[in-house]
Design a protein around this motif. Structure first.
Motif, PDB file in Angstrom:
ATOM      1  N   VAL A 177     -33.773  21.430  18.225  1.00 33.77           N
ATOM      2  CA  VAL A 177     -33.830  20.280  19.217  1.00 33.77           C
ATOM      3  C   VAL A 177     -34.274  19.773  17.718  1.00 33.77           C
ATOM      4  CG1 VAL A 177     -35.520  20.414  21.004  1.00 33.77           C
ATOM      5  CG2 VAL A 177     -34.633  22.257  21.042  1.00 33.77           C
ATOM      6  N   SER A 178     -34.264  18.408  18.681  1.00 41.19           N
ATOM      7  CA  SER A 178     -35.177  17.457  17.633  1.00 41.19           C
ATOM      8  C   SER A 178     -35.378  16.126  18.397  1.00 41.19           C
ATOM      9  CB  SER A 178     -33.681  16.393  17.233  1.00 41.19           C
ATOM     10  OG  SER A 178     -33.320  16.099  17.921  1.00 41.19           O
ATOM     11  N   LEU A 179     -36.814  16.353  17.653  1.00 42.79           N
ATOM     12  CA  LEU A 179     -37.850  15.136  17.796  1.00 42.79           C
ATOM     13  C   LEU A 179     -37.350  13.094  17.592  1.00 42.79           C
ATOM     14  CD1 LEU A 179     -39.918  13.542  19.982  1.00 42.79           C
ATOM     15  CD2 LEU A 179     -41.549  15.054  18.664  1.00 42.79           C
TER      16      LEU A 179
ATOM     17  N   ILE B 296     -33.565  15.754  26.958  1.00 44.93           N
ATOM     18  CA  ILE B 296     -33.985  16.868  27.554  1.00 44.93           C
ATOM     19  C   ILE B 296     -35.746  16.008  27.764  1.00 44.93           C
ATOM     20  CG2 ILE B 296     -35.218  18.348  26.804  1.00 44.93           C
ATOM     21  CD1 ILE B 296     -32.161  18.602  27.511  1.00 44.93           C
ATOM     22  N   GLY B 297     -35.559  16.606  28.827  1.00 51.90           N
ATOM     23  CA  GLY B 297     -36.906  15.931  29.450  1.00 51.90           C
ATOM     24  C   GLY B 297     -37.402  14.700  30.188  1.00 51.90           C
ATOM     25  N   ALA B 298     -36.203  13.790  29.859  1.00 57.59           N
ATOM     26  CA  ALA B 298     -36.403  12.051  29.934  1.00 57.59           C
ATOM     27  C   ALA B 298     -37.187  11.928  31.579  1.00 57.59           C
ATOM     28  CB  ALA B 298     -35.308  11.731  29.972  1.00 57.59           C
ATOM     29  N   ASP B 299     -37.172  13.132  32.431  1.00 55.33           N
ATOM     30  CA  ASP B 299     -37.111  12.046  33.477  1.00 55.33           C
ATOM     31  C   ASP B 299     -37.916  13.607  34.734  1.00 55.33           C
ATOM     32  OD1 ASP B 299     -35.698  10.218  34.286  1.00 55.33           O
ATOM     33  OD2 ASP B 299     -33.955  11.004  34.750  1.00 55.33           O
ATOM     34  N   HIS B 300     -38.632  14.625  33.113  1.00 53.51           N
ATOM     35  CA  HIS B 300     -39.331  15.789  33.939  1.00 53.51           C
ATOM     36  C   HIS B 300     -40.619  15.230  33.131  1.00 53.51           C
ATOM     37  CE1 HIS B 300     -40.297  19.659  33.708  1.00 53.51           C
ATOM     38  NE2 HIS B 300     -39.452  20.099  34.639  1.00 53.51           N
ATOM     39  N   GLN B 301     -41.718  15.834  34.280  1.00 49.88           N
ATOM     40  CA  GLN B 301     -42.650  15.526  34.319  1.00 49.88           C
ATOM     41  C   GLN B 301     -43.394  16.594  33.116  1.00 49.88           C
ATOM     42  OE1 GLN B 301     -45.467  17.681  36.979  1.00 49.88           O
ATOM     43  NE2 GLN B 301     -43.636  18.921  37.405  1.00 49.88           N
TER      44      GLN B 301
ATOM     45  N   SER C 172     -37.752  12.263  11.798  1.00 47.34           N
ATOM     46  CA  SER C 172     -37.296  13.267  12.933  1.00 47.34           C
ATOM     47  C   SER C 172     -38.302  15.102  12.600  1.00 47.34           C
ATOM     48  CB  SER C 172     -36.220  14.294  13.319  1.00 47.34           C
ATOM     49  OG  SER C 172     -35.642  14.010  12.518  1.00 47.34           O
ATOM     50  N   TYR C 173     -38.538  15.672  13.453  1.00 47.28           N
ATOM     51  CA  TYR C 173     -38.303  17.273  13.063  1.00 47.28           C
ATOM     52  C   TYR C 173     -37.660  17.508  14.007  1.00 47.28           C
ATOM     53  CZ  TYR C 173     -43.373  16.385  12.496  1.00 47.28           C
ATOM     54  OH  TYR C 173     -45.283  16.224  11.794  1.00 47.28           O
ATOM     55  N   VAL C 174     -37.369  19.038  14.058  1.00 49.65           N
ATOM     56  CA  VAL C 174     -35.830  19.582  14.187  1.00 49.65           C
ATOM     57  C   VAL C 174     -36.431  20.784  14.402  1.00 49.65           C
ATOM     58  CG1 VAL C 174     -33.422  20.528  13.414  1.00 49.65           C
ATOM     59  CG2 VAL C 174     -34.490  17.592  13.345  1.00 49.65           C
ATOM     60  N   MET C 175     -36.604  21.677  14.879  1.00 47.63           N
ATOM     61  CA  MET C 175     -36.283  22.998  15.230  1.00 47.63           C
ATOM     62  C   MET C 175     -35.786  23.622  15.852  1.00 47.63           C
ATOM     63  SD  MET C 175     -40.153  23.110  17.751  1.00 47.63           S
ATOM     64  CE  MET C 175     -39.867  25.411  18.090  1.00 47.63           C
ATOM     65  N   MET C 176     -34.866  24.598  15.158  1.00 53.58           N
ATOM     66  CA  MET C 176     -34.309  25.491  14.809  1.00 53.58           C
ATOM     67  C   MET C 176     -34.255  27.345  15.195  1.00 53.58           C
ATOM     68  SD  MET C 176     -30.385  26.178  12.472  1.00 53.58           S
ATOM     69  CE  MET C 176     -31.883  27.106  11.263  1.00 53.58           C
ATOM     70  N   TYR C 177     -33.216  27.977  16.699  1.00 57.46           N
ATOM     71  CA  TYR C 177     -33.761  28.684  16.154  1.00 57.46           C
ATOM     72  C   TYR C 177     -32.133  30.247  17.272  1.00 57.46           C
ATOM     73  CZ  TYR C 177     -34.820  26.333  21.234  1.00 57.46           C
ATOM     74  OH  TYR C 177     -34.809  25.743  22.119  1.00 57.46           O
ATOM     75  N   PRO C 178     -32.625  30.708  17.424  1.00 58.49           N
ATOM     76  CA  PRO C 178     -31.848  31.957  17.989  1.00 58.49           C
ATOM     77  C   PRO C 178     -31.038  31.521  19.269  1.00 58.49           C
ATOM     78  CG  PRO C 178     -32.601  33.353  16.069  1.00 58.49           C
ATOM     79  CD  PRO C 178     -33.965  32.292  16.514  1.00 58.49           C
ATOM     80  N   GLN C 179     -30.273  31.647  19.588  1.00 54.82           N
ATOM     81  CA  GLN C 179     -29.672  31.427  21.087  1.00 54.82           C
ATOM     82  C   GLN C 179     -29.962  32.383  21.782  1.00 54.82           C
ATOM     83  OE1 GLN C 179     -25.467  30.876  20.858  1.00 54.82           O
ATOM     84  NE2 GLN C 179     -25.820  29.048  20.149  1.00 54.82           N
TER      85      GLN C 179
ATOM     86  N   ALA D 173     -42.433  16.515  24.264  1.00 52.56           N
ATOM     87  CA  ALA D 173     -43.067  15.878  22.699  1.00 52.56           C
ATOM     88  C   ALA D 173     -43.971  16.240  22.063  1.00 52.56           C
ATOM     89  CB  ALA D 173     -41.558  14.708  23.074  1.00 52.56           C
ATOM     90  N   GLN D 174     -45.204  15.871  23.228  1.00 52.32           N
ATOM     91  CA  GLN D 174     -46.727  15.823  21.942  1.00 52.32           C
ATOM     92  C   GLN D 174     -46.542  17.321  21.165  1.00 52.32           C
ATOM     93  OE1 GLN D 174     -50.178  15.166  24.849  1.00 52.32           O
ATOM     94  NE2 GLN D 174     -51.175  14.441  23.050  1.00 52.32           N
TER      95      GLN D 174
END
Length: 323
Positions: free
Chosen positions: A84-86, A152-157, A127-134, A163-164
């Protein structure tokens, strides 16, 4: 012990080695003529790797050949991860599963290291990148595949909150002791999973009966992990279905029913062993708490998943509680 990788590359050969050591094997390509500089700071929090990347324009490619090579080298676990990248600064493009997504400051994106992808940046970026096992995600792998290369989360409250949190965690994690860092990184993964599950619901990803049953059954598993008798047959009986139907529900999830039980038990034990507040609780008692009442079996299972016996894991985690 927390893996710490701090590196700067001044050419593409060095950069390819650096990104491959930090994540999974990747190819790199220049996006403009002239010199190149890239820097990565990465730390591993019990299989959740948090990295900050600052680099000049370039592209990275996860090719089918590299995926096959990762598995043949005996590193199949690292081949089956989510990233997951921010995006912090600059712009880029993510391509996976036939979809393209523009990466702009503040956007969150997920991609899967078990399938080919391309990341292309046409300007300097960070960028920040998180990598973790499925296996750390309580969702079927096939369902998460619907979200790759989508915002991800663009239209999610909760999208802005995630992101923060990632941004704050990325800055804070290097200052925390080992045990606190492991818990925080795990909490961020859980929060991401919550947002992804809601995205799938909104997209109709959980509309079919199999998905509904999978959610219901995994909730049941979580509620009964302490029961040593928990098994596919007892789960099937509790839901008035056959064991065969139960196994069909788990097809495509990336795990068998028994494997899902084992994974969740080990995850709970790992969290308890890493908790300094429970350092006086015997290892065998922690195993029994989560349905692993045979100490020898618990030790073998934990070692097969984590790579260390439970007592050794606890010592290594608690010994590295450095500020």
């Amino acid at each position: 012990m927390t893996m710490l990788l701090e590196g700067t590359a001044h050419d593409f050969d060095g950069w390819q080695s650096l990104v491959s050591d930090s994540f999974v094997p990747l190819d790199t390509e220049p996006q403009r003529r002239g010199g190149f500089t890239g820097r990565i700071s990465a730390r591993d929090y019990d299989s959740v790797v948090m990295s900050q990347i600052n680099a000049d324009p370039h592209a990275v490619l996860r090719t089918p050949g590299l995926i096959s090579r990762t598995r043949s080298d005996g590193h199949g676990g690292t081949a089956n991860c989510f990233k997951v990248s921010l995006q912090l600064d600059g712009h880029g493009l993510l391509i996976q599963d036939g979809r393209e997504m523009t990466l702009a400051p503040g956007t969150l994106a997920i991609y899967d290291t078990s399938r080919p992808y391309t990341l292309s940046f046409d300007s300097d970026f960070s960028s920040y990148v998180m990598m973790y096992p499925q296996s750390r995600v309580n969702l079927p792998v096939a369902a998460v595949g619907q979200l790759t290369a989508t915002p991800i989360g663009a239209d999610h409250q909760l999208g802005a909150v995630v992101a923060q949190v990632i941004s704050q965690a990325g800055a804070m994690l290097p200052t925390l002791n080992r045990a606190t860092g492991v818990r925080l990184a795990g909490n961020v993964v859980d929060l991401l999973t919550t947002v992804m599950a809601d995205e799938l619901t909104a997209a109709g990803g959980e509309a079919d009966e199999r998905q509904r049953m999978w959610d219901e059954i995994t909730d049941f598993i979580d509620a009964h992990l302490s029961d040593p008798q928990l098994s596919p047959s007892t789960i099937a009986a509790a839901h008035f279905i056959s064991v065969r139907t139960l196994h069909q529900v788990f097809e495509g999830s990336g795990e068998t029913v028994a494997g899902e039980i084992r994974r969740r038990r080990v995850d709970r034990c790992r969290a308890d062993l890493a908790d300094p507040r429970q350092r006086q609780t015997p290892v065998a008692a922690i195993g029994a708490r989560w349905g692993l009442s045979d100490p020898a079996h618990f030790s073998r299972l934990f070692r097969s998943v984590v790579g260390q016996p439970p007592a050794g894991f606890r010592r290594s985690v608690l010994a590295n509680r450095t500020v």
